[in-house]
Design a protein around this motif. Structure first.
Motif, PDB file in Angstrom:
ATOM      1  N   PRO A  23       5.363  -0.261  11.621  1.00 35.44           N
ATOM      2  CA  PRO A  23       5.584  -1.439  12.658  1.00 35.44           C
ATOM      3  C   PRO A  23       7.077  -2.121  12.126  1.00 35.44           C
ATOM      4  O   PRO A  23       7.229  -1.916  10.630  1.00 35.44           O
ATOM      5  N   LYS A  24       7.384  -2.887  13.067  1.00 36.06           N
ATOM      6  CA  LYS A  24       8.723  -3.468  12.600  1.00 36.06           C
ATOM      7  C   LYS A  24       8.095  -4.818  11.795  1.00 36.06           C
ATOM      8  O   LYS A  24       7.261  -5.554  11.899  1.00 36.06           O
ATOM      9  N   GLY A  25       9.141  -5.236  10.769  1.00 36.06           N
ATOM     10  CA  GLY A  25       8.769  -6.402   9.925  1.00 36.06           C
ATOM     11  C   GLY A  25       9.275  -6.021   8.392  1.00 36.06           C
ATOM     12  O   GLY A  25       9.461  -4.846   8.329  1.00 36.06           O
ATOM     13  N   GLN A  26       9.242  -7.099   7.840  1.00 35.15           N
ATOM     14  CA  GLN A  26       9.726  -7.193   6.409  1.00 35.15           C
ATOM     15  C   GLN A  26       8.556  -6.508   5.553  1.00 35.15           C
ATOM     16  O   GLN A  26       7.408  -7.025   5.708  1.00 35.15           O
ATOM     17  N   TRP A 224      -4.046 -11.102   5.991  1.00 38.61           N
ATOM     18  CA  TRP A 224      -4.090 -10.053   5.053  1.00 38.61           C
ATOM     19  C   TRP A 224      -4.086  -8.729   5.698  1.00 38.61           C
ATOM     20  O   TRP A 224      -5.151  -8.573   6.809  1.00 38.61           O
ATOM     21  N   ILE A 225      -3.653  -7.704   5.335  1.00 39.28           N
ATOM     22  CA  ILE A 225      -3.914  -6.388   5.635  1.00 39.28           C
ATOM     23  C   ILE A 225      -4.908  -5.822   4.918  1.00 39.28           C
ATOM     24  O   ILE A 225      -4.706  -5.517   3.709  1.00 39.28           O
ATOM     25  N   THR A 226      -5.974  -5.316   5.192  1.00 32.68           N
ATOM     26  CA  THR A 226      -7.127  -4.949   4.273  1.00 32.68           C
ATOM     27  C   THR A 226      -7.353  -3.489   4.165  1.00 32.68           C
ATOM     28  O   THR A 226      -7.760  -2.818   3.416  1.00 32.68           O
ATOM     29  N   GLU A 227      -6.369  -2.618   5.358  1.00 29.35           N
ATOM     30  CA  GLU A 227      -6.472  -1.307   5.415  1.00 29.35           C
ATOM     31  C   GLU A 227      -4.773  -1.312   5.901  1.00 29.35           C
ATOM     32  O   GLU A 227      -4.795  -1.752   7.218  1.00 29.35           O
ATOM     33  N   ALA A 228      -4.144  -0.239   5.160  1.00 32.93           N
ATOM     34  CA  ALA A 228      -2.904   0.131   5.827  1.00 32.93           C
ATOM     35  C   ALA A 228      -2.882   1.653   5.440  1.00 32.93           C
ATOM     36  O   ALA A 228      -3.525   2.312   4.587  1.00 32.93           O
ATOM     37  N   GLY A 229      -2.193   2.500   6.435  1.00 33.82           N
ATOM     38  CA  GLY A 229      -2.305   3.952   6.117  1.00 33.82           C
ATOM     39  C   GLY A 229      -1.203   4.230   5.097  1.00 33.82           C
ATOM     40  O   GLY A 229      -1.310   5.318   4.400  1.00 33.82           O
ATOM     41  N   ASP A 230      -0.381   3.379   4.765  1.00 33.76           N
ATOM     42  CA  ASP A 230       0.944   3.661   3.660  1.00 33.76           C
ATOM     43  C   ASP A 230       1.449   2.054   3.304  1.00 33.76           C
ATOM     44  O   ASP A 230       1.393   1.281   4.107  1.00 33.76           O
ATOM     45  N   ALA A 231       2.086   2.145   2.269  1.00 36.76           N
ATOM     46  CA  ALA A 231       2.749   0.823   2.068  1.00 36.76           C
ATOM     47  C   ALA A 231       3.658   0.284   2.889  1.00 36.76           C
ATOM     48  O   ALA A 231       3.838  -0.959   3.048  1.00 36.76           O
ATOM     49  N   LYS A 232       4.274   1.349   3.588  1.00 38.01           N
ATOM     50  CA  LYS A 232       5.364   1.065   4.938  1.00 38.01           C
ATOM     51  C   LYS A 232       4.372   0.209   5.893  1.00 38.01           C
ATOM     52  O   LYS A 232       5.308  -0.249   6.699  1.00 38.01           O
ATOM     53  N   HIS A 233       3.277   0.268   6.024  1.00 36.00           N
ATOM     54  CA  HIS A 233       2.467  -0.310   7.151  1.00 36.00           C
ATOM     55  C   HIS A 233       2.142  -1.827   6.481  1.00 36.00           C
ATOM     56  O   HIS A 233       1.761  -2.453   7.337  1.00 36.00           O
ATOM     57  N   CYS A 234       2.582  -2.282   5.198  1.00 35.99           N
ATOM     58  CA  CYS A 234       2.263  -3.370   4.680  1.00 35.99           C
ATOM     59  C   CYS A 234       3.305  -4.316   5.062  1.00 35.99           C
ATOM     60  O   CYS A 234       4.300  -4.623   4.322  1.00 35.99           O
ATOM     61  N   ALA A 236       5.207  -7.899   7.016  1.00 34.10           N
ATOM     62  CA  ALA A 236       5.019  -9.576   7.278  1.00 34.10           C
ATOM     63  C   ALA A 236       4.533  -9.626   8.660  1.00 34.10           C
ATOM     64  O   ALA A 236       5.128  -8.672   9.355  1.00 34.10           O
ATOM     65  N   PRO A 237       3.719 -10.724   9.132  1.00 29.33           N
ATOM     66  CA  PRO A 237       3.505 -11.848   8.338  1.00 29.33           C
ATOM     67  C   PRO A 237       2.105 -11.760   7.382  1.00 29.33           C
ATOM     68  O   PRO A 237       1.743 -12.723   6.901  1.00 29.33           O
ATOM     69  N   ALA A 238       1.780 -10.711   7.260  1.00 28.19           N
ATOM     70  CA  ALA A 238       0.719 -10.653   6.285  1.00 28.19           C
ATOM     71  C   ALA A 238       1.172 -10.830   4.704  1.00 28.19           C
ATOM     72  O   ALA A 238       2.457 -10.775   4.497  1.00 28.19           O
ATOM     73  N   VAL A 239       0.436 -11.522   3.928  1.00 26.70           N
ATOM     74  CA  VAL A 239       1.169 -12.152   2.497  1.00 26.70           C
ATOM     75  C   VAL A 239       0.181 -11.096   1.460  1.00 26.70           C
ATOM     76  O   VAL A 239       0.798 -10.816   0.369  1.00 26.70           O
ATOM     77  N   LYS A 240      -0.567 -10.303   1.829  1.00 27.66           N
ATOM     78  CA  LYS A 240      -1.206  -9.427   0.943  1.00 27.66           C
ATOM     79  C   LYS A 240      -1.716  -8.171   1.763  1.00 27.66           C
ATOM     80  O   LYS A 240      -2.025  -8.108   2.957  1.00 27.66           O
ATOM     81  N   CYS A 241      -1.863  -6.891   0.921  1.00 30.13           N
ATOM     82  CA  CYS A 241      -2.088  -5.760   1.617  1.00 30.13           C
ATOM     83  C   CYS A 241      -2.977  -4.997   0.826  1.00 30.13           C
ATOM     84  O   CYS A 241      -2.806  -4.863  -0.414  1.00 30.13           O
ATOM     85  N   PHE A 242      -3.795  -3.888   1.386  1.00 25.49           N
ATOM     86  CA  PHE A 242      -4.569  -3.038   0.666  1.00 25.49           C
ATOM     87  C   PHE A 242      -4.309  -1.686   1.234  1.00 25.49           C
ATOM     88  O   PHE A 242      -4.789  -1.324   2.627  1.00 25.49           O
ATOM     89  N   VAL A 243      -3.682  -0.626   0.613  1.00 23.46           N
ATOM     90  CA  VAL A 243      -3.592   0.759   1.233  1.00 23.46           C
ATOM     91  C   VAL A 243      -4.812   1.669   1.049  1.00 23.46           C
ATOM     92  O   VAL A 243      -5.415   1.746   0.128  1.00 23.46           O
ATOM     93  N   PHE A 244      -4.916   2.175   2.123  1.00 21.50           N
ATOM     94  CA  PHE A 244      -6.060   3.173   2.299  1.00 21.50           C
ATOM     95  C   PHE A 244      -5.627   4.577   2.084  1.00 21.50           C
ATOM     96  O   PHE A 244      -4.800   5.088   2.677  1.00 21.50           O
ATOM     97  N   THR A 245      -6.220   5.166   0.817  1.00 19.55           N
ATOM     98  CA  THR A 245      -6.987   4.935  -0.070  1.00 19.55           C
ATOM     99  C   THR A 245      -6.489   5.487  -1.222  1.00 19.55           C
ATOM    100  O   THR A 245      -5.932   6.639  -1.153  1.00 19.55           O
ATOM    101  N   TRP A 246      -7.246   5.288  -2.426  1.00 20.44           N
ATOM    102  CA  TRP A 246      -6.915   6.195  -3.784  1.00 20.44           C
ATOM    103  C   TRP A 246      -7.601   7.484  -3.807  1.00 20.44           C
ATOM    104  O   TRP A 246      -6.884   8.604  -4.005  1.00 20.44           O
ATOM    105  N   ASN A 247      -8.846   7.559  -3.793  1.00 23.57           N
ATOM    106  CA  ASN A 247      -9.612   8.719  -3.793  1.00 23.57           C
ATOM    107  C   ASN A 247     -10.387   9.035  -2.476  1.00 23.57           C
ATOM    108  O   ASN A 247     -11.267   8.649  -2.171  1.00 23.57           O
ATOM    109  N   SER A 248      -9.795   9.783  -1.745  1.00 23.78           N
ATOM    110  CA  SER A 248     -10.239  10.452  -0.565  1.00 23.78           C
ATOM    111  C   SER A 248     -10.103  12.028  -0.394  1.00 23.78           C
ATOM    112  O   SER A 248      -9.155  12.474  -0.949  1.00 23.78           O
ATOM    113  N   THR A 249     -10.740  12.708   0.697  1.00 24.50           N
ATOM    114  CA  THR A 249     -10.520  13.955   0.526  1.00 24.50           C
ATOM    115  C   THR A 249      -9.385  14.599   1.765  1.00 24.50           C
ATOM    116  O   THR A 249      -9.332  15.476   1.844  1.00 24.50           O
ATOM    117  N   ASP A 250      -8.968  13.350   2.435  1.00 24.08           N
ATOM    118  CA  ASP A 250      -8.164  13.824   3.521  1.00 24.08           C
ATOM    119  C   ASP A 250      -6.591  13.415   3.216  1.00 24.08           C
ATOM    120  O   ASP A 250      -6.267  13.207   1.950  1.00 24.08           O
TER     121      ASP A 250
END
Length: 262
Positions: A23-26, A224-234, A236-250
């Motif tokens: 997405p576009k944005g900071q 808040w973005i509570t699931e993002a596919g990559d840090a580049k999906h994190c 604004a205007p979100a102020v906090k983000c959680f990248v999905f995921t550390w431990n997965s099989t895919d």
């Protein structure tokens, strides 16, 4: 949760809903970006505490992300998480965004038993909380091949209003984050609009899920973005983000080398 993201993405492509790129944005600084930790992958092994410690040590060593974890913490799996994982999370000095209920995904929803679990569990993790979520993707019709009945919007409002006063009492000042609206899914935005039409719920932040270039409207809420596919999906205007995921099989695994511990 996106444990079956490859299947879901194929469905998206076939239905013409998916976007491409980011997405576009900071883009948010990584100091504002935590990670989702797949609790089910951990608790389905006998060495839960050791497995948790290994993943958290890897996150620390990676050094990219905030020490904040989005985790499932409902009445079904929560007692095991509380007993086996929370002491490790506390020792490693991580904070958590717990998902407190299955909501309607194990229909019928049951606010009384949800409240009983919240009354028991929330005081024990109060100092670890960066926020709370009541439930995940209540608009979804299928996750990991399991057919789901979306939470009817008016029932969701009633259920949410029943539970949030207890959360406010037990965790004053802790943000409530809900919605999980995904711009790549028309059903998600339509569901949230119906929720708002049914009566506003008590949230501090609207949750987005962002896996493509498409993001939903804010509907007048901070994000808040509570699931993002990559840090580049994190972005604004979100102020906090959680990248999905550390431990997965895919391919969404952020663990060095991918996949999971043996």
């Amino acid at each position: 949760m996106r444990k079956g993201m490859l299947v879901i993405l194929l469905t998206l492509i076939l239905s013409g809903c998916t976007g491409t790129g980011f997405p576009k944005g900071q883009v948010l600084p990584l100091s504002s970006v935590g990670l989702h930790l797949d609790v089910y992958e951990i608790v389905n092994h006998p060495n839960i505490a050791q497995r948790t410690a290994a993943y958290l040590d890897e996150i620390i060593a990676d050094g990219k992300y905030a020490k904040e974890l989005r985790i499932v913490f409902n009445k079904e799996v929560g007692p095991t998480v509380l007993r086996e994982m929370i002491p490790v999370i506390r020792e490693k000095e991580f904070k958590i965004l717990p998902i407190l209920s299955m909501g309607n995904q194990m229909r019928p929803h049951d606010a009384a038993s949800d409240l009983a679990w919240i009354e028991e569990a929330l005081p024990q993790v109060r100092k670890l909380l960066v926020g709370v979520q009541l439930a995940n993707e209540q608009w979804h019709t299928k996750i990991d091949g399991h057919k789901l009945i979306p939470f009817p919007p008016a029932e969701f409002v009633y259920w949410h209003r029943w539970i949030t006063p207890t959360i406010r009492r037990l965790a004053p000042g802790v943000p409530i984050v809900d919605g999980d609206v995904d711009g790549g899914w028309d059903i998600a935005t339509k569901w949230w609009e119906a929720v708002e039409q049914a009566g506003r719920i008590d949230i501090d932040f609207l949750s987005w899920h962002v896996y493509t270039s498409e993001i939903p409207p804010t509907y007048g809420h901070p994000i808040w973005i509570t699931e993002a596919g990559d840090a580049k999906h994190c972005v604004a205007p979100a102020v906090k983000c959680f990248v999905f995921t550390w431990n997965s099989t895919d391919r969404f695994s952020k663990r060095p080398g991918g996949s999971i511990l043996p």
